[in-house]
Write a protein that holds these residues in place. Structure first.
Motif, PDB file in Angstrom:
ATOM      1  N   ALA A 157       0.753  -1.235   0.085  1.00 44.74           N
ATOM      2  CA  ALA A 157      -0.135   0.064   0.202  1.00 44.74           C
ATOM      3  C   ALA A 157       1.033   1.168   0.096  1.00 44.74           C
ATOM      4  O   ALA A 157       1.801   1.275   0.666  1.00 44.74           O
ATOM      5  CB  ALA A 157      -0.939  -0.095   1.188  1.00 44.74           C
ATOM      6  N   THR A 158       0.493   1.996  -0.854  1.00 44.80           N
ATOM      7  CA  THR A 158       1.470   3.366  -0.980  1.00 44.80           C
ATOM      8  C   THR A 158       0.834   4.345   0.207  1.00 44.80           C
ATOM      9  O   THR A 158      -0.228   3.943   0.926  1.00 44.80           O
ATOM     10  CB  THR A 158       0.971   4.280  -2.287  1.00 44.80           C
ATOM     11  OG1 THR A 158      -0.416   4.545  -2.309  1.00 44.80           O
ATOM     12  CG2 THR A 158       1.076   3.345  -3.488  1.00 44.80           C
ATOM     13  N   ASN A 159       1.722   5.436   0.453  1.00 41.43           N
ATOM     14  CA  ASN A 159       1.515   6.325   1.634  1.00 41.43           C
ATOM     15  C   ASN A 159      -0.122   7.058   1.477  1.00 41.43           C
ATOM     16  O   ASN A 159      -0.721   7.128   2.427  1.00 41.43           O
ATOM     17  CB  ASN A 159       2.371   7.293   1.795  1.00 41.43           C
ATOM     18  CG  ASN A 159       3.558   6.957   2.590  1.00 41.43           C
ATOM     19  OD1 ASN A 159       3.546   5.651   3.368  1.00 41.43           O
ATOM     20  ND2 ASN A 159       4.754   7.593   2.278  1.00 41.43           N
ATOM     21  N   PHE A 160      -0.181   7.282   0.135  1.00 45.22           N
ATOM     22  CA  PHE A 160      -1.635   8.008  -0.402  1.00 45.22           C
ATOM     23  C   PHE A 160      -2.669   6.939   0.204  1.00 45.22           C
ATOM     24  O   PHE A 160      -3.731   7.437   0.599  1.00 45.22           O
ATOM     25  CB  PHE A 160      -1.779   8.339  -1.723  1.00 45.22           C
ATOM     26  CG  PHE A 160      -2.790   8.882  -2.275  1.00 45.22           C
ATOM     27  CD1 PHE A 160      -3.480  10.136  -1.827  1.00 45.22           C
ATOM     28  CD2 PHE A 160      -3.820   7.962  -3.011  1.00 45.22           C
ATOM     29  CE1 PHE A 160      -4.533  10.700  -2.164  1.00 45.22           C
ATOM     30  CE2 PHE A 160      -5.037   8.483  -3.362  1.00 45.22           C
ATOM     31  CZ  PHE A 160      -5.313   9.882  -2.950  1.00 45.22           C
ATOM     32  N   GLU A 161      -2.423   5.629  -0.089  1.00 45.81           N
ATOM     33  CA  GLU A 161      -3.525   4.738   0.012  1.00 45.81           C
ATOM     34  C   GLU A 161      -3.855   4.499   1.521  1.00 45.81           C
ATOM     35  O   GLU A 161      -5.029   4.518   2.001  1.00 45.81           O
ATOM     36  CB  GLU A 161      -3.360   3.228  -0.543  1.00 45.81           C
ATOM     37  CG  GLU A 161      -3.432   3.224  -2.087  1.00 45.81           C
ATOM     38  CD  GLU A 161      -2.692   2.257  -2.845  1.00 45.81           C
ATOM     39  OE1 GLU A 161      -3.475   1.606  -3.804  1.00 45.81           O
ATOM     40  OE2 GLU A 161      -1.859   1.587  -2.333  1.00 45.81           O
ATOM     41  N   LYS A 162      -2.656   4.523   2.308  1.00 48.92           N
ATOM     42  CA  LYS A 162      -2.697   4.444   3.798  1.00 48.92           C
ATOM     43  C   LYS A 162      -3.643   5.534   4.462  1.00 48.92           C
ATOM     44  O   LYS A 162      -4.363   5.434   5.165  1.00 48.92           O
ATOM     45  CB  LYS A 162      -1.402   4.316   4.282  1.00 48.92           C
ATOM     46  CG  LYS A 162      -0.816   2.840   4.156  1.00 48.92           C
ATOM     47  CD  LYS A 162       0.554   2.801   4.473  1.00 48.92           C
ATOM     48  CE  LYS A 162       1.242   1.562   4.240  1.00 48.92           C
ATOM     49  NZ  LYS A 162       2.825   1.650   4.549  1.00 48.92           N
ATOM     50  N   ASN A 163      -3.404   6.579   3.768  1.00 49.03           N
ATOM     51  CA  ASN A 163      -3.909   7.865   4.292  1.00 49.03           C
ATOM     52  C   ASN A 163      -5.295   8.041   3.993  1.00 49.03           C
ATOM     53  O   ASN A 163      -6.178   8.357   4.803  1.00 49.03           O
ATOM     54  CB  ASN A 163      -3.133   9.129   3.685  1.00 49.03           C
ATOM     55  CG  ASN A 163      -1.981   9.556   4.343  1.00 49.03           C
ATOM     56  OD1 ASN A 163      -1.588   9.101   5.408  1.00 49.03           O
ATOM     57  ND2 ASN A 163      -1.107  10.431   3.490  1.00 49.03           N
TER      58      ASN A 163
END
Length: 114
Positions: A37-43
């Motif tokens: 998961a990318t940081n964007f997806e985690k956010n």
């Protein structure tokens, strides 16, 4: 944190969208694994989770008839006329007035949390 009546209504309206996006993110993470998961997806995951959690907490504080109006209006996307007929209110104005009172009630609850 204090939320105005308008912010509460906007958050309620985001609920259905948040559920869809959260399900998509969860499905993607299950397929690809959490580490991909990318940081964007985690956010996004945290954002949508928060919306869902706060709406659930608000609904849990409502009386059953209030929760039913929120369910039908926000989650089921029904019109005030439909809600009035289905729940036996005199007219759609009665439901609108009750809906606004529910939003005010939730706003007041948020003020008292501060």
């Amino acid at each position: 944190m204090f939320y105005s009546r308008e912010e509460i209504e906007l958050t309620l309206n985001l609920y259905s969208i948040a559920k869809v996006h959260l399900n998509d993110l969860e499905r993607k993470q299950l397929i690809n694994g959490e580490s991909n998961a990318t940081n964007f997806e985690k956010n996004c995951y945290h954002y949508y989770s928060y919306i869902i959690d706060i709406v659930h907490s608000w609904i849990n504080t409502l009386l059953p008839d209030e929760a039913e109006i929120i369910q039908k209006r926000i989650i089921d996307k029904k019109t005030f006329d439909f809600i009035a007929i289905q729940l036996g209110y005199a007219n759609h104005s009665s439901v609108i007035r009750k809906y606004k009172n529910i939003l005010n009630k939730l706003s007041l609850q948020e003020i008292h949390k501060c």
